[in-house]
Design a protein around this motif. Structure first.
Motif, short mmCIF file in Angstrom:
data_model
loop_
_atom_site.label_atom_id
_atom_site.label_comp_id
_atom_site.label_asym_id
_atom_site.label_seq_id
_atom_site.Cartn_x
_atom_site.Cartn_y
_atom_site.Cartn_z
N ASP A 109 0.57 -0.76 -0.09
CA ASP A 109 0.00 -0.14 -0.26
C ASP A 109 0.74 1.27 0.37
O ASP A 109 0.57 2.09 -0.75
N ILE A 112 2.89 1.81 -3.53
CA ILE A 112 1.70 2.06 -4.44
C ILE A 112 1.64 3.82 -4.07
O ILE A 112 1.10 4.46 -5.02
N GLN A 120 -1.60 7.47 -10.59
CA GLN A 120 -1.69 6.40 -9.64
C GLN A 120 -3.72 6.25 -10.29
O GLN A 120 -4.51 5.32 -10.80
N LEU A 127 -6.03 -0.89 -14.63
CA LEU A 127 -6.19 -1.88 -14.42
C LEU A 127 -7.53 -1.93 -13.79
O LEU A 127 -8.19 -3.27 -14.61
N THR B 7 -5.46 3.73 -3.04
CA THR B 7 -3.86 2.68 -2.73
C THR B 7 -4.76 1.50 -3.26
O THR B 7 -4.06 0.13 -3.23
N GLN B 8 -5.99 1.70 -2.18
CA GLN B 8 -6.37 0.21 -1.85
C GLN B 8 -7.24 -0.32 -2.84
O GLN B 8 -6.87 -1.66 -3.25
N ILE B 9 -7.68 0.32 -3.36
CA ILE B 9 -7.88 -0.11 -4.96
C ILE B 9 -7.91 -0.76 -5.80
O ILE B 9 -8.03 -1.73 -6.76
N ILE B 10 -6.37 -0.20 -6.26
CA ILE B 10 -5.48 -0.26 -6.91
C ILE B 10 -5.28 -1.71 -5.88
O ILE B 10 -4.97 -2.90 -7.40
N ARG B 11 -4.62 -2.04 -4.91
CA ARG B 11 -3.92 -3.30 -4.80
C ARG B 11 -5.48 -4.41 -5.05
O ARG B 11 -4.68 -5.47 -5.17
#
Lengths: 183, 183
Positions: A109, A112, A120, A127, B7-11
């Motif tokens: 995290d 990122i 981002q 994605l 960041t959580q969404i990307i992860r």
DNA sequence: CTCTAATAGTAGCGAGTCGAAACTATTGCA
DNA sequence: TGCAATAGTTTCGACTCGCTACTATTAGAG
């Protein structure tokens, strides 16, 4: 000896990131599948928190998803609620310890988060496009956010879902729905 | 109920793509780990095809990598070569059936390929940055392409590695090296 | 109104992954 | 010469995951 294609390289990068992410998630009480399921439940609206929805979201089977959820329930991360209307179906709610666990950010995290904001954003949208197309190709559901759905209707008094024929709270509208359909 | 962070969404997207990718890789004779290892071996130069290198690349242990490679060898995807100089070490070469298998593109490859070229490029570079930073953070090697390395020396007659003190073929220079160091 | 088919969820099995630790063989170094 | 480091393997236990079979409930056709 042909040069590896760009697509293979991207695929490989995704795979490696997934492995790195999975390796990190173990540094808690949960394993990667459980963490992913918990993270989904925390962002899904009240119509989308059943085992079968989790299975669809994680591209796995109902049997596997059931086990994962039982494990999460044993660890007090989620709580099951049986429906009155349909006695077959179950919905899971994230507990406070579950929410707490999700709020702790992992190493990945932070990595990122260290990317520039515009990167981002473009990363997230690329994605997202990949996931949507891949899911579509494999015949799965898209799982978008409620208020971006074809059936979402916004009025002065609040929001409404034309598909399920129910009114939606402000929170509902910003969460993930398994019935989501693109505009 | 706080909004999930970018960041959580990307992860989460990375995780889901990894799962989708893994689910697809099963539709062949190989499982996801084996496929990833094979794909790495096909792109690694002759100094970087040992079990320990695969372990570093896949962020796993030597024991696990050893099992994966043995399985690949059983399936005739790779062939082991024992070194003369150091009798402990082993190097694996991809066989023709291995190369063949890698050249068949999966559903996810097609999805990635359907993205516009500039999006593909920016996606690749963002993901690469993420992997590098994550690996750095966890103390692992970077595994870059040989000819982008600090120790790579290009001359009229050919290329040369100042670290290993060997001359490099044109192919060597375009492959992945476990000794890679940024400029 | 009944009987059948479809749906939601669960249980158990077997193959396989993965990490940790113990082990062998070889090499390097003091 | 001998001890420590390194490369690879093996084994064990915990866990995942898909599959099949199963129960319970609901929907729908006749």
């Amino acid at each position: 000896m042909t040069e590896p294609s760009q697509t293979q390289i991207i695929r490989d990068l995704i795979d490696r990131l997934g492995r790195l992410s999975a390796a990190e998630e173990w540094n808690g009480p949960l394993n990667p599948s459980q963490f992913a399921a918990l993270s989904y439940l925390a962002r899904a609206n009240r119509f989308s928190r059943a085992p079968s929805h989790v299975a669809d979201y994680l591209a796995t089977t109902r049997g596997t998803a059931s086990q994962t959820l039982k494990a999460l329930a044993r660890k007090d991360m989620i709580e099951e609620t049986r429906s009155e209307a349909d006695k077959r179906s179950i919905s899971y709610d994230v507990t406070t310890s579950g929410t707490e666990l999700l709020s702790t950010s992992t190493g990945l995290d932070q990595v990122i988060g260290s990317l520039p904001g515009d990167i981002q954003n473009s990363l997230a949208s690329s994605l997202k496009a990949l996931v949507l197309t891949a899911l579509h190709q494999r015949g799965g559901r898209s799982f978008g956010v409620c208020n971006t759905c074809r059936h979402h209707e916004k009025s002065k008094t609040g929001s409404y879902c034309r598909l399920l024929e129910v009114s939606l709270s402000a929170i509902d509208s910003t969460q993930i729905c398994h019935e989501h359909a693109a505009q």
